[in-house]
Design a protein around this motif. Structure first.
Motif, mmCIF file in Angstrom:
data_model
loop_
_atom_site.group_PDB
_atom_site.id
_atom_site.type_symbol
_atom_site.label_atom_id
_atom_site.label_comp_id
_atom_site.label_asym_id
_atom_site.label_seq_id
_atom_site.Cartn_x
_atom_site.Cartn_y
_atom_site.Cartn_z
ATOM 1 N N SER A 19 0.819 -1.208 0.000
ATOM 2 C CA SER A 19 0.000 0.000 0.000
ATOM 3 C C SER A 19 0.853 1.258 0.000
ATOM 4 O O SER A 19 0.556 2.222 -0.721
ATOM 5 N N CYS A 32 -6.206 3.933 -6.545
ATOM 6 C CA CYS A 32 -5.127 3.399 -5.710
ATOM 7 C C CYS A 32 -5.111 4.078 -4.348
ATOM 8 O O CYS A 32 -5.020 3.415 -3.313
ATOM 9 N N PHE A 35 -7.772 2.831 -1.777
ATOM 10 C CA PHE A 35 -7.491 1.519 -1.193
ATOM 11 C C PHE A 35 -6.221 1.532 -0.347
ATOM 12 O O PHE A 35 -6.162 0.911 0.712
ATOM 13 N N GLU A 38 -6.763 3.269 3.149
ATOM 14 C CA GLU A 38 -7.581 2.425 4.024
ATOM 15 C C GLU A 38 -6.780 1.202 4.476
ATOM 16 O O GLU A 38 -6.847 0.791 5.643
ATOM 17 N N SER A 39 -6.000 0.634 3.576
ATOM 18 C CA SER A 39 -5.168 -0.507 3.922
ATOM 19 C C SER A 39 -4.169 -0.150 5.020
ATOM 20 O O SER A 39 -4.044 -0.863 6.024
ATOM 21 N N LEU A 65 -8.555 -7.585 5.926
ATOM 22 C CA LEU A 65 -9.123 -6.497 5.136
ATOM 23 C C LEU A 65 -8.024 -5.567 4.621
ATOM 24 O O LEU A 65 -8.046 -5.138 3.460
ATOM 25 N N GLY A 66 -7.067 -5.269 5.498
ATOM 26 C CA GLY A 66 -5.962 -4.395 5.092
ATOM 27 C C GLY A 66 -5.128 -5.000 3.985
ATOM 28 O O GLY A 66 -4.709 -4.313 3.048
ATOM 29 N N THR A 68 -6.200 -7.210 1.767
ATOM 30 C CA THR A 68 -7.011 -7.196 0.551
ATOM 31 C C THR A 68 -7.014 -5.813 -0.093
ATOM 32 O O THR A 68 -6.838 -5.670 -1.312
ATOM 33 N N ASP A 69 -7.201 -4.782 0.737
ATOM 34 C CA ASP A 69 -7.149 -3.407 0.219
ATOM 35 C C ASP A 69 -5.788 -3.114 -0.402
ATOM 36 O O ASP A 69 -5.687 -2.423 -1.420
ATOM 37 N N MET A 72 -5.676 -4.475 -3.823
ATOM 38 C CA MET A 72 -6.415 -3.609 -4.750
ATOM 39 C C MET A 72 -5.587 -2.381 -5.112
ATOM 40 O O MET A 72 -5.572 -1.935 -6.264
ATOM 41 N N ALA A 73 -4.871 -1.845 -4.123
ATOM 42 C CA ALA A 73 -4.047 -0.654 -4.376
ATOM 43 C C ALA A 73 -2.937 -0.944 -5.365
ATOM 44 O O ALA A 73 -2.705 -0.181 -6.305
#
Length: 206
Positions: A19, A32, A35, A38-39, A65-66, A68-69, A72-73
């Motif tokens: 991230s 980016c 995500f 938040e990550s 969750l972090g 996964t985010d 995505m980033a």
């Protein structure tokens, strides 16, 4: 829930690096950024609890969750020099990828500092290192780097490449290999040549 603490620490720092690097990458963009921030917020709130408290389901939930985010980033942007330099360490010396990232992250960040200071101040505020706007950007940046170093130490991740058998005579070969990871080096906000990469590796030979 049964993941050992050492793996929690290494993979958690890998996710944070995903991230962080995506956020400061040359390819960073609004998707980016959303995500990545938040990550980093979720991971910073949970990594130590997940490491120290094996049955803390809430901390591990935030870690998932972090992570996964973070995925995505990096899909929306991409990692940079930390990952590029970490790959040869894993390939030649079998250093776990998350541990290699953790060791390199503060040093590569300091190298990039003059190009990413504003972005780092945003991160420092997002993860709660600064509570108001009275702290200077310089101070916010220093707090963030100190936090990276503190996590690595508390997660018992080695700070010295010698612990993995790396010697001064290996630096040239490692730097050459890292210099070829142009897919990631091109994302880095600051150009690195072979000598720059060698010096970054040497910072981890104490």
């Amino acid at each position: 829930m049964k993941l050992p603490p050492a793996i929690i620490g290494a993979t958690g720092m890998d996710a944070f690096t995903h991230s962080f690097e995506s956020f400061i990458s040359n390819k960073a963009n609004p998707i980016c950024d959303m995500f990545a921030l938040e990550s980093m917020k979720l991971l910073s709130q949970s990594i130590l609890e997940a490491y120290h408290e094996g049955t803390n389901v809430h901390a591990r939930h935030k870690m998932l969750l972090g992570s996964t985010d973070g995925g995505m980033a990096l899909t929306a942007s991409g990692t940079a020099a930390v990952h590029a330099l970490a790959y040869p360490l894993g390939g030649k010396f079998h250093i776990p990828h998350g541990e290699a990232n953790s060791m390199l992250l503060p040093h590569v960040t300091r190298y990039n500092l003059d190009k990413i200071q504003d972005r780092m101040a945003i991160i420092a505020k997002e993860i709660g290192l600064i509570k108001d706007d009275t702290i200077s950007a310089d101070k916010a940046v220093e707090l963030l780097i100190e936090q990276m170093e503190s996590w690595t130490q508390e997660l018992a991740i080695p700070q010295d490449l010698k612990a993995f058998g790396v010697k001064e005579t290996d630096i040239e070969e490692l730097a050459l290999a890292a210099s070829k990871v142009t897919r990631l080096l091109n994302n880095n906000p600051k150009t690195l040549d072979i000598k720059d990469i060698e010096e970054l590796y040497r910072k981890l030979l104490n």
